[in-house]
Design an enzyme around this catalytic site. Structure first.
Site, PDB file in Angstrom:
ATOM      1  N   ILE A 155      50.873  67.424  21.854  1.00  0.00           N
ATOM      2  CA  ILE A 155      52.285  67.093  22.108  1.00  0.00           C
ATOM      3  C   ILE A 155      53.201  68.069  21.368  1.00  0.00           C
ATOM      4  CG2 ILE A 155      54.075  65.324  21.827  1.00  0.00           C
ATOM      5  CD1 ILE A 155      51.784  63.222  22.172  1.00  0.00           C
ATOM      6  N   CYS A 205      52.476  64.096  14.378  1.00  0.00           N
ATOM      7  CA  CYS A 205      51.176  63.962  13.723  1.00  0.00           C
ATOM      8  C   CYS A 205      50.732  62.498  13.821  1.00  0.00           C
ATOM      9  CB  CYS A 205      51.264  64.417  12.271  1.00  0.00           C
ATOM     10  SG  CYS A 205      52.482  63.527  11.314  1.00  0.00           S
ATOM     11  N   THR A 232      58.649  60.232  17.782  1.00  0.00           N
ATOM     12  CA  THR A 232      58.020  59.623  18.962  1.00  0.00           C
ATOM     13  C   THR A 232      56.521  59.480  18.709  1.00  0.00           C
ATOM     14  OG1 THR A 232      57.704  61.780  20.020  1.00  0.00           O
ATOM     15  CG2 THR A 232      59.712  60.588  20.604  1.00  0.00           C
ATOM     16  N   ARG A 234      54.392  57.658  15.492  1.00  0.00           N
ATOM     17  CA  ARG A 234      54.077  56.293  15.061  1.00  0.00           C
ATOM     18  C   ARG A 234      55.138  55.870  14.050  1.00  0.00           C
ATOM     19  NH1 ARG A 234      51.569  55.895  18.962  1.00  0.00           N
ATOM     20  NH2 ARG A 234      49.351  55.453  19.269  1.00  0.00           N
ATOM     21  N   ASP A 258      61.328  56.445  19.065  1.00  0.00           N
ATOM     22  CA  ASP A 258      60.639  55.758  20.152  1.00  0.00           C
ATOM     23  C   ASP A 258      59.626  54.780  19.572  1.00  0.00           C
ATOM     24  OD1 ASP A 258      60.051  55.392  22.995  1.00  0.00           O
ATOM     25  OD2 ASP A 258      58.111  56.309  22.547  1.00  0.00           O
ATOM     26  N   GLU A 263      57.239  47.492  14.934  1.00  0.00           N
ATOM     27  CA  GLU A 263      57.544  47.309  16.363  1.00  0.00           C
ATOM     28  C   GLU A 263      56.691  46.258  17.067  1.00  0.00           C
ATOM     29  OE1 GLU A 263      56.571  51.374  17.733  1.00  0.00           O
ATOM     30  OE2 GLU A 263      54.967  50.490  18.939  1.00  0.00           O
ATOM     31  N   HIS A 295      59.047  52.477  22.574  1.00  0.00           N
ATOM     32  CA  HIS A 295      57.707  53.056  22.790  1.00  0.00           C
ATOM     33  C   HIS A 295      57.457  53.345  24.276  1.00  0.00           C
ATOM     34  CE1 HIS A 295      53.771  53.468  20.392  1.00  0.00           C
ATOM     35  NE2 HIS A 295      53.705  54.250  21.460  1.00  0.00           N
TER      36      HIS A 295
HETATM   37  P1  NAD Z   1      46.754  65.621  18.534  1.00  0.00           P
HETATM   38  O1  NAD Z   1      45.581  64.992  17.884  1.00  0.00           O
HETATM   39  O2  NAD Z   1      46.558  66.581  19.665  1.00  0.00           O
HETATM   40  O3  NAD Z   1      47.648  66.381  17.413  1.00  0.00           O
HETATM   41  C1  NAD Z   1      47.978  65.816  16.176  1.00  0.00           C
HETATM   42  C2  NAD Z   1      48.151  66.969  15.196  1.00  0.00           C
HETATM   43  O4  NAD Z   1      48.667  66.446  13.977  1.00  0.00           O
HETATM   44  C3  NAD Z   1      46.851  67.710  14.861  1.00  0.00           C
HETATM   45  O5  NAD Z   1      47.006  69.104  15.099  1.00  0.00           O
HETATM   46  C4  NAD Z   1      46.641  67.426  13.393  1.00  0.00           C
HETATM   47  O6  NAD Z   1      46.022  68.502  12.693  1.00  0.00           O
HETATM   48  C5  NAD Z   1      48.080  67.219  12.937  1.00  0.00           C
HETATM   49  N1  NAD Z   1      48.213  66.559  11.641  1.00  0.00           N
HETATM   50  C6  NAD Z   1      47.397  65.650  11.052  1.00  0.00           C
HETATM   51  N2  NAD Z   1      47.874  65.327   9.837  1.00  0.00           N
HETATM   52  C7  NAD Z   1      49.005  66.054   9.652  1.00  0.00           C
HETATM   53  C8  NAD Z   1      49.939  66.153   8.594  1.00  0.00           C
HETATM   54  N3  NAD Z   1      49.783  65.457   7.454  1.00  0.00           N
HETATM   55  N4  NAD Z   1      50.996  66.992   8.743  1.00  0.00           N
HETATM   56  C9  NAD Z   1      51.138  67.717   9.867  1.00  0.00           C
HETATM   57  N5  NAD Z   1      50.281  67.665  10.902  1.00  0.00           N
HETATM   58  C10 NAD Z   1      49.226  66.837  10.793  1.00  0.00           C
HETATM   59  O7  NAD Z   1      47.698  64.407  18.964  1.00  0.00           O
HETATM   60  P2  NAD Z   1      48.805  64.397  20.114  1.00  0.00           P
HETATM   61  O8  NAD Z   1      48.170  64.041  21.416  1.00  0.00           O
HETATM   62  O9  NAD Z   1      49.650  65.601  20.015  1.00  0.00           O
HETATM   63  O10 NAD Z   1      49.648  63.104  19.647  1.00  0.00           O
HETATM   64  C11 NAD Z   1      50.399  63.094  18.445  1.00  0.00           C
HETATM   65  C12 NAD Z   1      50.802  61.669  18.119  1.00  0.00           C
HETATM   66  O11 NAD Z   1      51.716  61.186  19.119  1.00  0.00           O
HETATM   67  C13 NAD Z   1      49.636  60.654  18.181  1.00  0.00           C
HETATM   68  O12 NAD Z   1      49.003  60.572  16.925  1.00  0.00           O
HETATM   69  C14 NAD Z   1      50.302  59.375  18.553  1.00  0.00           C
HETATM   70  O13 NAD Z   1      50.539  58.626  17.379  1.00  0.00           O
HETATM   71  C15 NAD Z   1      51.647  59.780  19.155  1.00  0.00           C
HETATM   72  N6  NAD Z   1      51.825  59.365  20.555  1.00  0.00           N
HETATM   73  C16 NAD Z   1      52.930  58.637  20.868  1.00  0.00           C
HETATM   74  C17 NAD Z   1      53.148  58.233  22.186  1.00  0.00           C
HETATM   75  C18 NAD Z   1      54.379  57.462  22.601  1.00  0.00           C
HETATM   76  O14 NAD Z   1      54.408  56.896  23.712  1.00  0.00           O
HETATM   77  N7  NAD Z   1      55.420  57.395  21.794  1.00  0.00           N
HETATM   78  C19 NAD Z   1      52.217  58.578  23.169  1.00  0.00           C
HETATM   79  C20 NAD Z   1      51.101  59.351  22.793  1.00  0.00           C
HETATM   80  C21 NAD Z   1      50.905  59.733  21.488  1.00  0.00           C
END
Ligand code: NAD
Length: 334
Positions: A155, A205, A232, A234, A258, A263, A295
């Site tokens: 993302i 993250c 957006t 957690r 979001d 929540e 969300h």
């Molecule tokens: P992903 O696993 O592809 O990427 C997450 C990244 O965060 C990784 O590159 C990881 O190395 C990095 N990370 C871990 N700890 C970190 C830190 N302390 N500081 C900086 N970076 C760090 O995940 P994604 O698919 O890109 O999703 C990201 C987040 O989006 C998910 O964890 C989820 O909580 C959230 N999400 C929200 C929705 C929504 O509807 N609002 C939908 C999907 C995902």
């Protein structure tokens, strides 16, 4: 497999029924969230299918295992709601949907940024009252502004690509730098440097013990006065009380959410005829420069269909033991 689907909305049922034509699992749809109180509904089911605010803590997992459940099918990417060590102890396998549409979440993130900047949420309300004044709605050009992305997985990378199109300067922080993000021209910096240099900070993250309240009094005090913060990812990445203090003293200029730490008792429900008792959340809603969506960043036709397909494919692969299921393992949080 016999699958009890918790937190079912109409759109979940439609998407899962359509995807199930390729699988033939026996799906039972339940509206309630999975909690200690509702877990008996899963008795005798091989699998439970759960969403972001379902409770998969130790107590619930132990009861599920006693009732014969062997598999948790998460219809989401994040798995912070699951006690993975208990799942392992009681012999429950956990599967998730690692990627369904990074575009859905990244595009919603940009929607929050644009709406907050140009006050579109306020303009919508004003014009419906035949108030066509634009006083107070002055925004800023995105071109040349610095966007800092925390977490450059699927993302974060997608968002940086979009913001490059706006002509923004790109900063990023992640313990595991992503070469694609470097190719986009983003500069990896330490988290504090990102906070200090960004006009817009966006969180992408996962929620882990290390990232809990990543945005707190200290990090907010490092941010540029009047900067924008978007979450957006957690809810518990942001200390909401600290954000409120920063909004009150004007240090935080805009906040787009979001997700919200508490929540689970609010989102995905119509509470319009009830009294919401979460004072922190209600205080957030009073600020003109705060925009909250419940969300919905994932919520596109493409994402919902992909979630349903991968969720049921996970069930089929688990049953066939073909090694193709997207499993969540404890080392993923190490
Ligand atoms: P992903 O696993 O592809 O990427 C997450 C990244 O965060 C990784 O590159 C990881 O190395 C990095 N990370 C871990 N700890 C970190 C830190 N302390 N500081 C900086 N970076 C760090 O995940 P994604 O698919 O890109 O999703 C990201 C987040 O989006 C998910 O964890 C989820 O909580 C959230 N999400 C929200 C929705 C929504 O509807 N609002 C939908 C999907 C995902």
């Amino acid at each position: 497999m016999r699958v009890a689907v918790f937190s079912t909305k109409r759109y979940d049922e439609l998407a899962l029924r359509a995807a199930n034509e390729d699988h033939g699992h026996e799906l039972a749809f339940c509206e309630p969230r999975l909690t200690r109180e509702t877990v008996p509904l899963a008795e005798g089911f091989d699998a439970v299918c759960a969403f972001v605010n379902d409770d998969l803590s130790a107590n619930v997992l132990v009861t599920l295992a006693r009732g014969g459940t062997r598999l948790v099918l998460l219809r989401c990417a994040g798995f912070n709601q699951v006690d993975l060590s208990t799942a392992e102890q009681v012999g429950i396998t956990v599967a998730r949907v690692p990627a369904y549409s990074p575009h859905a979440v990244a595009e919603h993130t940009v929607g929050l940024m644009l709406a907050l900047n140009r006050k579109i949420h306020r303009a919508y309300a004003r014009t419906r009252e035949s108030n066509f004044s634009i006083d107070g709605f002055m925004g800023f050009d995105f071109v040349g502004k610095t966007v800092g992305v925390v977490g450059t997985g699927k993302i974060g990378e997608t968002l940086l690509g979009i913001m490059k199109g706006f002509g923004c300067e790109l900063l990023a922080t992640d313990p595991y730098p992503n070469p694609e993000v470097e190719r986009l021209g983003a500069e990896y910096v330490e988290p504090d440097t990102l906070a200090a240099r960004s006009d817009i900070v966006s969180l992408h993250c996962p929620l882990t013990p290390q990232t809990f309240h990543l945005i707190n009094h200290r990090t907010l005090s490092l941010m540029k006065p009047g900067a924008m913060l978007i979450n957006t990812s957690r809810g518990a990445l942001v200390d909401a009380s600290a954000a409120i203090e920063a909004l009150k003293d004007g240090r935080l200029g805009y906040l787009g959410l979001d997700v919200y730490e508490e929540e689970s008792d609010l989102f995905f429900q119509d509470l319009s005829d009830r009294v919401v008792t979460d004072d922190t959340f209600m205080r957030l809603l009073t600020f003109p420069n705060v925009l909250v969506t419940s969300h919905q960043a994932f919520f596109t036709q493409e994402a919902v269909a992909n979630i349903a397909r991968t969720t049921l494919a996970n069930a089929t692969s688990f049953e066939a033991d073909d090694g193709q299921a997207h499993l969540v393992t404890r080392d993923m949080v190490a």
